[in-house]
Structure formats: C-alpha cells, structure tokens
Design a protein around this motif. Structure first.
Motif, PDB file in Angstrom:
ATOM      1  N   SER A  12       0.577  -1.825   0.024  1.00  0.00           N
ATOM      2  CA  SER A  12       0.362   0.069  -0.417  1.00  0.00           C
ATOM      3  C   SER A  12       0.767   1.353  -0.299  1.00  0.00           C
ATOM      4  O   SER A  12       2.019   0.835   0.375  1.00  0.00           O
ATOM      5  CB  SER A  12      -0.715  -0.254   1.573  1.00  0.00           C
ATOM      6  OG  SER A  12      -0.468   0.000   2.245  1.00  0.00           O
ATOM      7  N   ALA A  13       0.054   2.537   0.240  1.00  0.00           N
ATOM      8  CA  ALA A  13       0.474   3.844  -0.337  1.00  0.00           C
ATOM      9  C   ALA A  13       1.524   3.835   1.051  1.00  0.00           C
ATOM     10  O   ALA A  13       2.700   3.926   1.146  1.00  0.00           O
ATOM     11  CB  ALA A  13      -0.055   4.473  -0.330  1.00  0.00           C
ATOM     12  N   GLU A  14       1.003   3.047   2.462  1.00  0.00           N
ATOM     13  CA  GLU A  14       1.491   3.772   3.802  1.00  0.00           C
ATOM     14  C   GLU A  14       2.640   2.415   4.031  1.00  0.00           C
ATOM     15  O   GLU A  14       3.331   2.780   4.341  1.00  0.00           O
ATOM     16  CB  GLU A  14       0.294   2.801   4.870  1.00  0.00           C
ATOM     17  CG  GLU A  14      -1.126   4.177   4.624  1.00  0.00           C
ATOM     18  CD  GLU A  14      -2.088   3.886   3.885  1.00  0.00           C
ATOM     19  OE1 GLU A  14      -1.807   2.699   3.158  1.00  0.00           O
ATOM     20  OE2 GLU A  14      -2.918   4.474   3.528  1.00  0.00           O
ATOM     21  N   ASP A  15       2.501   1.822   3.044  1.00  0.00           N
ATOM     22  CA  ASP A  15       3.834   0.508   3.788  1.00  0.00           C
ATOM     23  C   ASP A  15       4.947   1.262   2.685  1.00  0.00           C
ATOM     24  O   ASP A  15       5.995   0.604   3.132  1.00  0.00           O
ATOM     25  CB  ASP A  15       3.525  -0.762   2.730  1.00  0.00           C
ATOM     26  CG  ASP A  15       2.747  -1.564   3.981  1.00  0.00           C
ATOM     27  OD1 ASP A  15       2.607  -1.622   4.758  1.00  0.00           O
ATOM     28  OD2 ASP A  15       2.109  -2.547   2.816  1.00  0.00           O
ATOM     29  N   LYS A 101       3.800 -10.538   6.461  1.00  0.00           N
ATOM     30  CA  LYS A 101       3.132  -9.776   6.334  1.00  0.00           C
ATOM     31  C   LYS A 101       4.124  -8.768   4.740  1.00  0.00           C
ATOM     32  O   LYS A 101       6.086  -9.181   4.571  1.00  0.00           O
ATOM     33  CB  LYS A 101       3.327  -8.880   7.290  1.00  0.00           C
ATOM     34  CG  LYS A 101       2.551  -7.453   6.934  1.00  0.00           C
ATOM     35  CD  LYS A 101       2.244  -6.558   8.713  1.00  0.00           C
ATOM     36  CE  LYS A 101       1.552  -4.865   8.116  1.00  0.00           C
ATOM     37  NZ  LYS A 101       1.391  -4.486   9.404  1.00  0.00           N
ATOM     38  N   PRO A 102       4.014  -8.992   3.827  1.00  0.00           N
ATOM     39  CA  PRO A 102       5.129  -8.136   2.436  1.00  0.00           C
ATOM     40  C   PRO A 102       5.694  -7.105   3.544  1.00  0.00           C
ATOM     41  O   PRO A 102       6.744  -7.268   2.376  1.00  0.00           O
ATOM     42  CB  PRO A 102       3.643  -7.865   1.615  1.00  0.00           C
ATOM     43  CG  PRO A 102       2.440  -8.763   1.845  1.00  0.00           C
ATOM     44  CD  PRO A 102       1.942  -8.826   3.289  1.00  0.00           C
ATOM     45  N   ILE A 103       5.184  -6.195   4.131  1.00  0.00           N
ATOM     46  CA  ILE A 103       6.671  -5.101   4.065  1.00  0.00           C
ATOM     47  C   ILE A 103       7.908  -5.434   4.638  1.00  0.00           C
ATOM     48  O   ILE A 103       8.583  -5.161   4.756  1.00  0.00           O
ATOM     49  CB  ILE A 103       5.454  -3.686   4.703  1.00  0.00           C
ATOM     50  CG1 ILE A 103       6.853  -2.894   4.733  1.00  0.00           C
ATOM     51  CG2 ILE A 103       5.676  -4.641   6.473  1.00  0.00           C
ATOM     52  CD1 ILE A 103       7.177  -2.061   4.223  1.00  0.00           C
ATOM     53  N   LEU A 104       7.274  -6.189   5.241  1.00  0.00           N
ATOM     54  CA  LEU A 104       8.762  -7.205   6.298  1.00  0.00           C
ATOM     55  C   LEU A 104       9.437  -7.430   5.201  1.00  0.00           C
ATOM     56  O   LEU A 104      11.403  -7.302   5.462  1.00  0.00           O
ATOM     57  CB  LEU A 104       8.965  -8.004   6.876  1.00  0.00           C
ATOM     58  CG  LEU A 104       9.679  -8.624   8.250  1.00  0.00           C
ATOM     59  CD1 LEU A 104       8.997  -9.464   9.457  1.00  0.00           C
ATOM     60  CD2 LEU A 104      10.820  -9.874   6.942  1.00  0.00           C
ATOM     61  N   GLY A 105       9.178  -8.582   4.510  1.00  0.00           N
ATOM     62  CA  GLY A 105      10.216  -8.769   3.449  1.00  0.00           C
ATOM     63  C   GLY A 105      10.329  -7.629   2.416  1.00  0.00           C
ATOM     64  O   GLY A 105      11.837  -7.843   1.077  1.00  0.00           O
ATOM     65  N   ALA A 106       9.606  -6.337   1.716  1.00  0.00           N
ATOM     66  CA  ALA A 106      10.431  -5.746   1.077  1.00  0.00           C
ATOM     67  C   ALA A 106      11.593  -5.324   1.716  1.00  0.00           C
ATOM     68  O   ALA A 106      12.215  -4.592   0.729  1.00  0.00           O
ATOM     69  CB  ALA A 106       8.813  -5.096   0.604  1.00  0.00           C
ATOM     70  N   VAL A 107      10.971  -5.151   2.810  1.00  0.00           N
ATOM     71  CA  VAL A 107      12.279  -3.961   3.857  1.00  0.00           C
ATOM     72  C   VAL A 107      13.752  -4.836   3.753  1.00  0.00           C
ATOM     73  O   VAL A 107      14.846  -4.016   3.042  1.00  0.00           O
ATOM     74  CB  VAL A 107      11.910  -3.798   5.115  1.00  0.00           C
ATOM     75  CG1 VAL A 107      13.314  -3.025   6.297  1.00  0.00           C
ATOM     76  CG2 VAL A 107      11.053  -2.910   5.711  1.00  0.00           C
ATOM     77  N   ALA A 108      13.595  -6.017   3.797  1.00  0.00           N
ATOM     78  CA  ALA A 108      15.058  -7.307   3.472  1.00  0.00           C
ATOM     79  C   ALA A 108      15.533  -6.854   2.357  1.00  0.00           C
ATOM     80  O   ALA A 108      16.504  -7.057   2.110  1.00  0.00           O
ATOM     81  CB  ALA A 108      14.368  -8.181   3.710  1.00  0.00           C
ATOM     82  N   ALA A 109      14.422  -6.931   1.579  1.00  0.00           N
ATOM     83  CA  ALA A 109      14.599  -6.805   0.245  1.00  0.00           C
ATOM     84  C   ALA A 109      15.145  -4.957  -0.437  1.00  0.00           C
ATOM     85  O   ALA A 109      16.218  -5.960  -1.462  1.00  0.00           O
ATOM     86  CB  ALA A 109      13.689  -7.044  -1.244  1.00  0.00           C
TER      87      ALA A 109
END
Length: 305
Positions: A12-15, A101-109
C-alpha cells in the motif's frame, strides 16, 4: 498438511513510506544493522504474544516430519531457561501469517538489494526475567559462520521483539561495521552454532578480528519500540546480555535469504560435509542437492513483480 504458498506482494502507499530510504540502505551497508519504522501494528504484536503462548501450551498447525539433528526446541521439562524453538514459521500458522506480512520482506529486499527474499529459518525466543540465568547471555558471534552450506553472502536476520525492548531486557546488540572486517582465525570449529562453542573463545575471536582490522569494537544495543524491529547482516557480530527487567523478553529471530541463495557442499578438514537442519527436511533439486527454495520450509516473503 502443507503450508499455503499463495502470496500477494502488493504494498500500500502507507507501506511504501515504511521502506528504508536510499541513505538508510547505504548506512546499512556501512554499519551492518538497521532499525525499522513501525512495521507491525500493536494488535499484530499482541497476537504474536498470544500465539506464542498457545504454542508453548502445545498448539501446532503441523509438526516437522522428522527431527533435525541440531534442532533448538524448548519444552516445559527444560525449565526456566532461555527458550528457543526453531521452525515456528512452519509449525504455527498464526505466527506465520504475521511474519509473512509483505512489508517485512520488502524492507529486507531493499537492504539486501535483492529481487526476492525467502525465509531461511525462524526461532521463537523467550528470555526469562532471571538476571543470573546463564542461558540468557548470548555470546558474540555472526550467523554466516554456521550457514556455510549457503552460497549467499547477503543473508540477513530480522530481530522482532513483541514489546518495547531495551538494554534492561537484554536486547540484541550489534558490533558496528563488523560485517566489513577481514576475518582471521576461522577454522572448522567456527561452523558450529554459538551454543556449541566456548563463550570466552568467541569473545577473544571478536577482539582478534577487530585488532587485525584496526577497528574499534563499538557495541550498539538495539533499543526497539513495539512494532519495530532490527535487521543485521549475516557477518555482523552480535550478542545479548542478561534480562534484568521484571518481564520476559519475547521475540522471533527471522533469518532471511535472497532468492539467489542455494545449497553448496562445504567440506570440513575431516572430509565431512557441513549439515544444516534443512538438509533432512527440504525437497531435493534436480541434481540431488537440498532445495533451499522449498516453499514449505523456505517460503517467499517478497518478490519484485
């Protein structure tokens, strides 16, 4: 019973506003650690606490089909020591749902500069509020030492406390910039988990490697508010001290691998090959190697569409 592997990686935009900035990614490359913004809501963190209590009481969505040789797995008969339970992302669907939760993986990426991030391992941790409990002290080590069966040099770990977590609780502490050190003194013994090595030897190894690199051993305790987490590089020295607070320190250590990571046969001087717990659990690749992309045990957290 199998684990669901259907995923939606949309943010999301918030993410998107929670992702590390370019400067924060550069700082991670310099320091070897990163403190996030608030990635989990209070309700999600509270559910992790509740789900962990159900887990300790014996609730499982499924159990491991075989018991790996070096499995960390606290049960009540072990008593009031520091608890470690591996593969909690596999055995508890309620915990896995929040961890994935997708945001966790996105931060790691972003930090690893990878197009895909998979879970490598997860450990549920409970550090009791007993100041003198020896198991509460985790000696200085870095994770890459016992991930020699992996090809990637960019693996990383998220430390996810279930509450505000500071020095009194024995929070995880990083040795700043140590992932960039040239290592000396490594031998077959360093492939062993820190629990199988002498704490004094590990302390001396840290000091020798710092001296060899002309570096200061700058220890940075991670003061982590509820819903936030820390990440560290697989070669960053870290450890933790006693819990001298009045409450248990509850957390998950979530080890992550870039999509490029694969199994490799790492031979010791004895001729034996290093074994990781996955090697008796995961499916095999076409050429017969353990598959570290097995979606049942190493599910994808994030993939760049």
């Amino acid at each position: 019973m199998t684990v669901s592997i259907e995923r939606d990686f949309a943010l999301s935009a918030e993410d998107l506003a929670l992702l590390p900035t370019d400067e924060e990614v550069r700082q991670y490359a310099r320091s070897g650690w990163y403190l996030t913004r608030k990635l989990f809501t209070d309700d999600e963190v509270d559910e992790l606490v509740a789900a962990s209590e159900r887990f300790y009481a014996g609730e499982r969505a499924r159990t491991l089909p075989v018991r790996p040789p070096r499995l960390a797995y606290w049960t009540p008969e072990h008593g009031p020591v520091q608890r470690h339970n591996d593969y909690v992302h596999y055995e508890s669907d309620d915990i896995a749902r929040i961890l994935r939760k997708p945001i966790l993986g996105a931060v790691a990426a972003r930090l690893a500069q990878a197009d895909e991030i998979r879970i490598f391992q997860s450990t549920l941790i409970y550090k009791p509020p007993i100041a003198g409990e020896p198991s509460n002290v985790v000696p200085w080590h870095f994770d890459r030492h016992y991930w020699q069966s992996c090809t990637s040099e960019d693996m990383l770990t998220a430390f996810i406390p279930f509450h505000d977590c500071g020095v009194a609780m024995g929070t995880i502490t990083m040795v700043d910039g140590s992932h960039r050190w040239e290592e000396i003194g490594a031998d077959d013994s360093t492939t062993k988990h820190f629990a199988d090595r002498d704490n004094d030897d590990l302390e001396k190894m840290l000091e020798r490697n710092a001296a060899h690199n002309g570096a200061e051993v700058r220890k940075v305790p991670m003061v982590i508010p509820k819903g936030h987490m820390s990440f560290h590089h697989c070669r960053t020295y870290h450890g933790s001290g006693a819990n001298v607070s009045g409450s248990p320190r509850r957390a998950i250590s979530l080890h992550l691998q870039p999509g490029s990571n694969e199994y490799r046969a790492y031979q010791l001087q004895s001729g034996d090959v290093v074994q990781y717990n996955h090697d008796v659990l995961v499916r095999r690749t076409a050429d017969g190697r353990p598959d570290y992309a097995d979606p049942q045990f190493c599910p994808v957290l994030w993939r760049n569409a």
